[in-house]
Design a protein around this motif. Structure first.
Motif, PDB file in Angstrom:
ATOM      1  N   ARG A  21      38.826  94.518  26.407  1.00 56.50           N
ATOM      2  CA  ARG A  21      39.433  95.256  25.630  1.00 56.50           C
ATOM      3  C   ARG A  21      40.349  94.484  24.685  1.00 56.50           C
ATOM      4  NH1 ARG A  21      43.083  99.438  29.511  1.00 56.50           N
ATOM      5  NH2 ARG A  21      43.488  97.409  30.389  1.00 56.50           N
ATOM      6  N   VAL A  22      40.660  93.394  24.869  1.00 55.93           N
ATOM      7  CA  VAL A  22      41.385  92.509  24.043  1.00 55.93           C
ATOM      8  C   VAL A  22      41.014  91.381  23.557  1.00 55.93           C
ATOM      9  CG1 VAL A  22      43.805  91.558  23.624  1.00 55.93           C
ATOM     10  CG2 VAL A  22      43.673  93.511  25.259  1.00 55.93           C
ATOM     11  N   ARG A  23      40.875  91.179  22.156  1.00 46.53           N
ATOM     12  CA  ARG A  23      40.125  89.987  21.703  1.00 46.53           C
ATOM     13  C   ARG A  23      41.349  88.880  21.192  1.00 46.53           C
ATOM     14  NH1 ARG A  23      38.468  88.356  16.243  1.00 46.53           N
ATOM     15  NH2 ARG A  23      39.029  90.374  15.470  1.00 46.53           N
ATOM     16  N   VAL A  24      41.306  87.843  21.788  1.00 45.65           N
ATOM     17  CA  VAL A  24      42.474  86.909  21.626  1.00 45.65           C
ATOM     18  C   VAL A  24      42.135  85.545  20.913  1.00 45.65           C
ATOM     19  CG1 VAL A  24      44.113  85.372  22.850  1.00 45.65           C
ATOM     20  CG2 VAL A  24      43.426  87.614  24.047  1.00 45.65           C
ATOM     21  N   THR A  25      42.772  85.317  19.868  1.00 45.50           N
ATOM     22  CA  THR A  25      42.283  83.963  19.062  1.00 45.50           C
ATOM     23  C   THR A  25      43.774  83.150  18.773  1.00 45.50           C
ATOM     24  OG1 THR A  25      42.661  85.135  16.882  1.00 45.50           O
ATOM     25  CG2 THR A  25      40.622  85.025  17.676  1.00 45.50           C
ATOM     26  N   GLU A  26      43.564  81.931  18.727  1.00 41.91           N
ATOM     27  CA  GLU A  26      44.762  81.110  18.729  1.00 41.91           C
ATOM     28  C   GLU A  26      44.810  80.488  17.289  1.00 41.91           C
ATOM     29  OE1 GLU A  26      45.907  78.502  21.813  1.00 41.91           O
ATOM     30  OE2 GLU A  26      44.305  79.439  23.064  1.00 41.91           O
ATOM     31  N   GLU A  27      45.564  80.747  16.490  1.00 39.89           N
ATOM     32  CA  GLU A  27      45.553  80.458  14.965  1.00 39.89           C
ATOM     33  C   GLU A  27      46.743  79.676  14.352  1.00 39.89           C
ATOM     34  OE1 GLU A  27      44.135  83.642  12.513  1.00 39.89           O
ATOM     35  OE2 GLU A  27      43.122  84.774  14.191  1.00 39.89           O
ATOM     36  N   HIS A  28      46.732  79.370  13.261  1.00 38.73           N
ATOM     37  CA  HIS A  28      48.034  78.590  12.584  1.00 38.73           C
ATOM     38  C   HIS A  28      48.572  79.435  11.232  1.00 38.73           C
ATOM     39  CE1 HIS A  28      46.807  75.397  15.271  1.00 38.73           C
ATOM     40  NE2 HIS A  28      48.123  74.907  15.162  1.00 38.73           N
ATOM     41  N   PHE A  29      49.753  79.804  11.281  1.00 39.04           N
ATOM     42  CA  PHE A  29      50.280  80.598  10.169  1.00 39.04           C
ATOM     43  C   PHE A  29      51.160  79.665   9.786  1.00 39.04           C
ATOM     44  CE2 PHE A  29      49.531  85.159  12.112  1.00 39.04           C
ATOM     45  CZ  PHE A  29      48.210  85.121  11.814  1.00 39.04           C
ATOM     46  N   GLY A  80      51.330  76.726   9.552  1.00 45.00           N
ATOM     47  CA  GLY A  80      51.446  75.455  10.231  1.00 45.00           C
ATOM     48  C   GLY A  80      52.022  75.705  11.929  1.00 45.00           C
ATOM     49  N   VAL A  81      52.363  77.043  11.687  1.00 45.52           N
ATOM     50  CA  VAL A  81      53.031  77.388  13.333  1.00 45.52           C
ATOM     51  C   VAL A  81      52.017  77.939  14.050  1.00 45.52           C
ATOM     52  CG1 VAL A  81      54.885  78.747  14.134  1.00 45.52           C
ATOM     53  CG2 VAL A  81      55.096  77.737  12.149  1.00 45.52           C
ATOM     54  N   GLU A  82      51.953  77.652  15.426  1.00 46.58           N
ATOM     55  CA  GLU A  82      50.787  78.389  16.347  1.00 46.58           C
ATOM     56  C   GLU A  82      51.161  79.774  16.301  1.00 46.58           C
ATOM     57  OE1 GLU A  82      49.608  76.007  19.894  1.00 46.58           O
ATOM     58  OE2 GLU A  82      51.186  74.596  19.252  1.00 46.58           O
ATOM     59  N   VAL A  83      50.186  80.539  16.559  1.00 49.10           N
ATOM     60  CA  VAL A  83      50.151  82.045  16.955  1.00 49.10           C
ATOM     61  C   VAL A  83      49.071  82.515  17.827  1.00 49.10           C
ATOM     62  CG1 VAL A  83      50.449  84.346  15.826  1.00 49.10           C
ATOM     63  CG2 VAL A  83      51.566  82.387  14.554  1.00 49.10           C
ATOM     64  N   VAL A  84      49.344  83.094  18.750  1.00 46.21           N
ATOM     65  CA  VAL A  84      48.420  83.537  19.527  1.00 46.21           C
ATOM     66  C   VAL A  84      48.287  85.147  19.108  1.00 46.21           C
ATOM     67  CG1 VAL A  84      47.613  84.332  21.980  1.00 46.21           C
ATOM     68  CG2 VAL A  84      48.978  82.307  21.483  1.00 46.21           C
ATOM     69  N   VAL A  85      47.128  85.472  18.647  1.00 48.03           N
ATOM     70  CA  VAL A  85      46.735  86.821  18.095  1.00 48.03           C
ATOM     71  C   VAL A  85      45.980  87.622  18.994  1.00 48.03           C
ATOM     72  CG1 VAL A  85      45.626  87.939  16.208  1.00 48.03           C
ATOM     73  CG2 VAL A  85      46.721  85.578  15.888  1.00 48.03           C
ATOM     74  N   TYR A  86      46.338  88.708  19.360  1.00 48.17           N
ATOM     75  CA  TYR A  86      46.022  89.763  20.318  1.00 48.17           C
ATOM     76  C   TYR A  86      45.463  91.167  19.483  1.00 48.17           C
ATOM     77  CZ  TYR A  86      48.133  86.893  23.967  1.00 48.17           C
ATOM     78  OH  TYR A  86      48.658  86.141  24.890  1.00 48.17           O
ATOM     79  N   GLN A  87      44.254  91.469  19.628  1.00 47.93           N
ATOM     80  CA  GLN A  87      43.773  92.451  18.798  1.00 47.93           C
ATOM     81  C   GLN A  87      42.847  93.234  19.536  1.00 47.93           C
ATOM     82  OE1 GLN A  87      42.234  91.313  14.495  1.00 47.93           O
ATOM     83  NE2 GLN A  87      42.238  89.455  15.264  1.00 47.93           N
ATOM     84  N   PRO A  88      42.760  94.654  19.398  1.00 51.44           N
ATOM     85  CA  PRO A  88      41.814  95.389  19.824  1.00 51.44           C
ATOM     86  C   PRO A  88      40.192  95.047  19.907  1.00 51.44           C
ATOM     87  CG  PRO A  88      43.158  96.795  18.639  1.00 51.44           C
ATOM     88  CD  PRO A  88      43.446  95.435  18.404  1.00 51.44           C
TER      89      PRO A  88
END
Length: 410
Positions: A79-87, A89-97
């Protein structure tokens, strides 16, 4: 021989009972579970003190074991797509439907800032990972969980705050909003405990136009959801006095967390432990009319006195004590009037209770719509005790109420 063994057994049992038992108020649910949970925290804190005395490892380095022990690898599921990105230069874990291309639709977003007393915690800890997934599945929202740097790995304040600021400012770009299908005006910022303060700060900066991006895309925060708040370095409020011996966040931790957020200088720590951390520079700004701001509380029968002007250390750390980015309760009234509607969670048995109550009072006086969710039987950090074996029923209720408010207001 048997009597000796019995004596050793009884002595061990008595010592264990003495170490585990604490006079927790009767109306707190699952009292024994809380005692056992706090025993683990207290044992680690004692080990950290011992390690620091021996010169093996500093206090916060040992306490970081809590973060390490609960750390998970965020992965996608059905149900959830998870990616690890940088905004920026700051790490952000992105959770999306999880959505098929033909199902793409605009969805709200929550910028979430994990707690941990400024010095600990991670967006990759299991309670925060669980909470993010629940927000995605229940709200159909995008959750941007910020992995800001901690003082262990970077210079202290204002660096962690600036990480949060850069992420929020980046998300407000038109191209970033479009990339995640976030409509303008459907963005929340939410934080727990110490990072509730950062959520307040970036909201107030936005209210003053401080988050305007180079593209002239001004801030579009719709709501702020603040889950337990620490808003100024005042360790003598009625809630601090009432709850100074409550589990999870006892004296040693809160003094160390505040002090190390600003500096590793031991002078600041010793000054905070005696509530004498005001300097001539910070005293005028830290002085508040507590009687009027706390008028919403029942009579707690505690004598309040503001931090005394004693510490003469001066320098940057002294100035930061009165910086609204670290102490959002010091933001002037004019800056509060344009803030988005707010959800503020407080717990009766929490040293930080009065910080939240004071902020509720000031926001309402400024004309901001506020939902104040107070838990008469709650304790510090209860929201995040959601993972076995330290799962509490109150955490489930808090999560449900928090998500329900977001559904109705975001």
């Amino acid at each position: 021989m048997r009597l000796k063994g019995l004596f050793v057994l009884l002595s061990f049992g008595a010592f264990t009972a003495y170490y585990i038992y604490e006079p927790i108020p009767e109306d707190i649910e699952e009292r024994w579970k809380l005692m056992l949970t706090n025993c683990l925290f207290r044992s680690l804190s004692h080990l950290a003190d011992f390690s620091e005395v021996l010169g093996v490892k500093d206090y916060m380095g040992v306490m970081y074991f809590i973060t390490f022990a609960e750390r998970v690898v965020p992965v996608s599921d059905a149900r959830v797509r998870v990616t690890e990105e940088h905004f920026e230069g700051v790490e952000v874990v992105v959770y999306q439907p999880h959505q098929q291309p033909h199902q793409q639709a605009l969805r709200p977003a929550i910028i979430y800032l994990h707690g941990g007393g400024w010095c600990l915690g991670s967006s990759r800890m299991s309670p925060y990972d669980m909470l993010a997934r629940e927000m995605v599945t229940e709200l159909g929202a995008v959750v941007l969980s910020v992995e800001y740097r901690l003082p262990l790995a970077c210079p202290p304040f204002p660096v962690p705050y600036e990480d949060v600021y850069r992420v929020v400012r980046y998300v407000l770009r038109r191209d970033v909003l479009a990339r995640y299908a976030i409509p303008q005006g459907a963005l929340a910022v939410s934080g727990t405990a110490a990072r509730g303060a950062n959520a307040c700060s970036v909201s107030s900066m936005g209210g003053r136009g401080g988050l305007t991006h180079d593209s002239l895309q001004s801030v579009q925060l719709k709501v702020q959801a603040l889950l337990i708040l620490v808003l100024r370095p005042d360790l003598n409020t009625p809630s601090y006095q009432q709850n100074q011996n409550m589990p999870v966040y006892e004296d040693t931790k809160r003094y160390r967390f505040w002090a190390e957020y600003f500096s590793s200088d031991q002078i600041i720590l010793s000054s905070m432990m005696t509530n004498t951390h005001n300097s001539p520079q910070s005293a005028p700004l830290l002085k508040l009319d507590k009687r009027s701001i706390l008028r919403g509380l029942v009579d707690r029968k505690y004598n309040y006195s503001a931090p005394r002007v004693v510490w003469g250390g001066g320098g940057e750390a002294s100035r930061w004590l009165a910086d609204p980015r670290a102490s959002p309760l010091l933001v002037p009234d004019a800056a509060l009037r344009s803030l988005p509607k707010a959800y503020i969670l407080t717990c009766e048995y929490d040293v930080l209770r009065d910080d939240g109550v004071m902020y509720v009072t000031r926001l309402r006086a400024a004309g901001v719509e506020v939902t104040h969710q107070h838990y008469p039987h709650g304790f510090h950090g209860a929201l995040l005790f959601s993972v076995w074996p330290t799962d509490f029923s109150i955490a489930r209720r808090m999560t449900e109420n928090y998500i329900r408010w977001l559904r109705e207001n975001l």
